[in-house]
Design an enzyme around this catalytic site. Structure first.
Site, mmCIF file in Angstrom:
data_model
loop_
_atom_site.group_PDB
_atom_site.id
_atom_site.type_symbol
_atom_site.label_atom_id
_atom_site.label_comp_id
_atom_site.label_asym_id
_atom_site.label_seq_id
_atom_site.Cartn_x
_atom_site.Cartn_y
_atom_site.Cartn_z
ATOM 1 N N GLU A 147 14.413 58.665 -8.773
ATOM 2 C CA GLU A 147 14.543 58.327 -10.192
ATOM 3 C C GLU A 147 13.502 59.090 -11.003
ATOM 4 O O GLU A 147 12.310 59.055 -10.706
ATOM 5 C CB GLU A 147 14.378 56.829 -10.419
ATOM 6 C CG GLU A 147 14.534 56.458 -11.885
ATOM 7 C CD GLU A 147 14.515 54.959 -12.141
ATOM 8 O OE1 GLU A 147 14.869 54.545 -13.254
ATOM 9 O OE2 GLU A 147 14.132 54.212 -11.215
ATOM 10 N N GLU A 153 4.753 56.477 -16.893
ATOM 11 C CA GLU A 153 4.967 55.723 -15.660
ATOM 12 C C GLU A 153 4.698 56.535 -14.406
ATOM 13 O O GLU A 153 4.553 55.973 -13.328
ATOM 14 C CB GLU A 153 6.392 55.156 -15.629
ATOM 15 C CG GLU A 153 6.626 54.103 -16.702
ATOM 16 C CD GLU A 153 8.014 53.493 -16.655
ATOM 17 O OE1 GLU A 153 8.718 53.681 -15.650
ATOM 18 O OE2 GLU A 153 8.389 52.826 -17.630
ATOM 19 N N ASP A 180 18.179 58.389 -15.524
ATOM 20 C CA ASP A 180 18.058 57.138 -16.267
ATOM 21 C C ASP A 180 17.974 57.494 -17.742
ATOM 22 O O ASP A 180 17.058 58.207 -18.168
ATOM 23 C CB ASP A 180 16.795 56.397 -15.813
ATOM 24 C CG ASP A 180 16.585 55.050 -16.481
ATOM 25 O OD1 ASP A 180 16.731 54.983 -17.718
ATOM 26 O OD2 ASP A 180 16.246 54.077 -15.792
ATOM 27 N N HIS A 183 14.626 56.921 -19.691
ATOM 28 C CA HIS A 183 13.594 57.917 -19.451
ATOM 29 C C HIS A 183 13.993 59.284 -20.016
ATOM 30 O O HIS A 183 13.152 60.015 -20.556
ATOM 31 C CB HIS A 183 13.312 58.030 -17.960
ATOM 32 C CG HIS A 183 12.783 56.777 -17.348
ATOM 33 N ND1 HIS A 183 11.548 56.269 -17.651
ATOM 34 C CD2 HIS A 183 13.332 55.914 -16.451
ATOM 35 C CE1 HIS A 183 11.346 55.148 -16.974
ATOM 36 N NE2 HIS A 183 12.422 54.917 -16.242
ATOM 37 N N GLU A 241 20.841 48.787 -16.862
ATOM 38 C CA GLU A 241 19.492 48.277 -16.655
ATOM 39 C C GLU A 241 18.922 47.840 -17.994
ATOM 40 O O GLU A 241 18.862 48.627 -18.942
ATOM 41 C CB GLU A 241 18.616 49.367 -16.024
ATOM 42 C CG GLU A 241 17.234 48.888 -15.623
ATOM 43 C CD GLU A 241 16.410 49.997 -15.016
ATOM 44 O OE1 GLU A 241 15.850 49.801 -13.917
ATOM 45 O OE2 GLU A 241 16.318 51.084 -15.632
#
Length: 287
Positions: A147, A153, A180, A183, A241
């Site tokens: 990911e 992060e 994702d 992001h 998500e």
């Protein structure tokens, strides 16, 4: 064409048997095909119970996780790297035990803003650990999904290009790329070119708004993203998500800085997202 999934944190903050049952039941009722569990706080999951519950509901399952600072495989400290490798190995075994074939997430570093760029030694440690993990995963027919996370992060991979280079260096056929949209919105120039660059190496997708709330309530260009997925004929899983302070997982919620209540009704949120995904993906295939 795509299995549609939802993250368990939409429903429950732990992986206790009761909350696993709740998450499975709610996922099925909302029309999804797949349930994703974070193992960030879930190493004590009753795997036999979870597998039976998932199989009875006819749901696919994926697992994901990141790492803690004292178990960061991108560290230069051999003891820290070893703890991270052990944690990844245990998490992979849990994934296999509940019937999963996908182990995703930030498998390469601790969550959190790094104090300095990734070192060459740290990157080499990531490669060595993930090569071993890929071999272990292959024994269970599991694919590792790298990911791509934002700069606040991780300092290991922040763009699709970074992820492809890391996957090349790991050199295993069962290591794929995990995009994702949350992001991507921070790090990529647009929502199309990264999808095209990854192409058939894309293995898993997280759909999330720029603020991780209701789909369509933010500013991410999902239409362009869905068109890009159609361009590369992506048929893999697409998992919604979303996080809110309404559902708390003690470790993960803090690490992801989930301070705001972006929603309070997980069922309404998930049903809305399912409809949004079905309609958006269908429209992208029929321009």
């Amino acid at each position: 064409m795509n299995a549609l999934g939802v993250h368990a944190l939409v429903w429950a903050g732990s992986t206790s048997p009761a909350e696993v049952e709740q998450a499975v039941r709610s996922t099925k009722e909302a029309g999804y095909d797949l349930l994703e569990f974070s193992l960030h706080d879930g190493l004590t999951m009753d795997t036999a119970h979870a597998r039976t519950t998932l199989e009875q509901a006819g749901l696919q399952v994926a697992c994901s996780r990141g790492l803690a600072p004292d178990a960061d495989v991108s560290s230069e400290d051999p003891a820290v790297v070893a703890r991270g490798a052990q944690l990844l190995s245990k998490s992979l075994e849990i994934t296999a035990a509940i019937g999963g074939t996908m182990f995703a997430g930030a498998l390469y570093s601790a969550f959190g803003k790094a104090a300095a760029p990734l070192s060459t030694a740290g990157r080499n440690n990531v490669i060595a650990v993930l090569r071993d993990l890929a071999k272990q995963a292959a024994e269970h027919d599991i694919t590792l999904m790298l990911e791509i996370c934002n700069r606040y992060e991780t300092n290991v991979i922040n763009t699709a290009h970074d992820a492809l280079l890391l996957a090349d260096d790991i050199g295993a056929d069962n290591v794929k790329i995990h995009l994702d949209t949350y992001h991507m919105n921070i790090e990529e120039a647009d929502m199309v070119r990264p999808v095209h660059e990854v192409g058939d190496r894309l293995g898993y997708v997280h759909i999330g708004e720029n603020h991780r709330g209701y789909l369509g309530s933010g500013h991410i260009d999902f239409t362009a993203f869905f068109h890009a997925l159609a361009d590369i004929d992506y048929t893999g899983p697409i998992t919604f998500e979303s996080f809110s302070s309404a559902v708390v997982a003690p470790g993960l919620s803090n690490d992801l800085a989930i301070w705001r209540n972006l929603w309070s009704d997980g069922a309404d949120l998930a049903k809305h997202a399912h409809t949004y995904l079905v309609n958006g993906l269908s429209a992208a295939r029929h321009p």
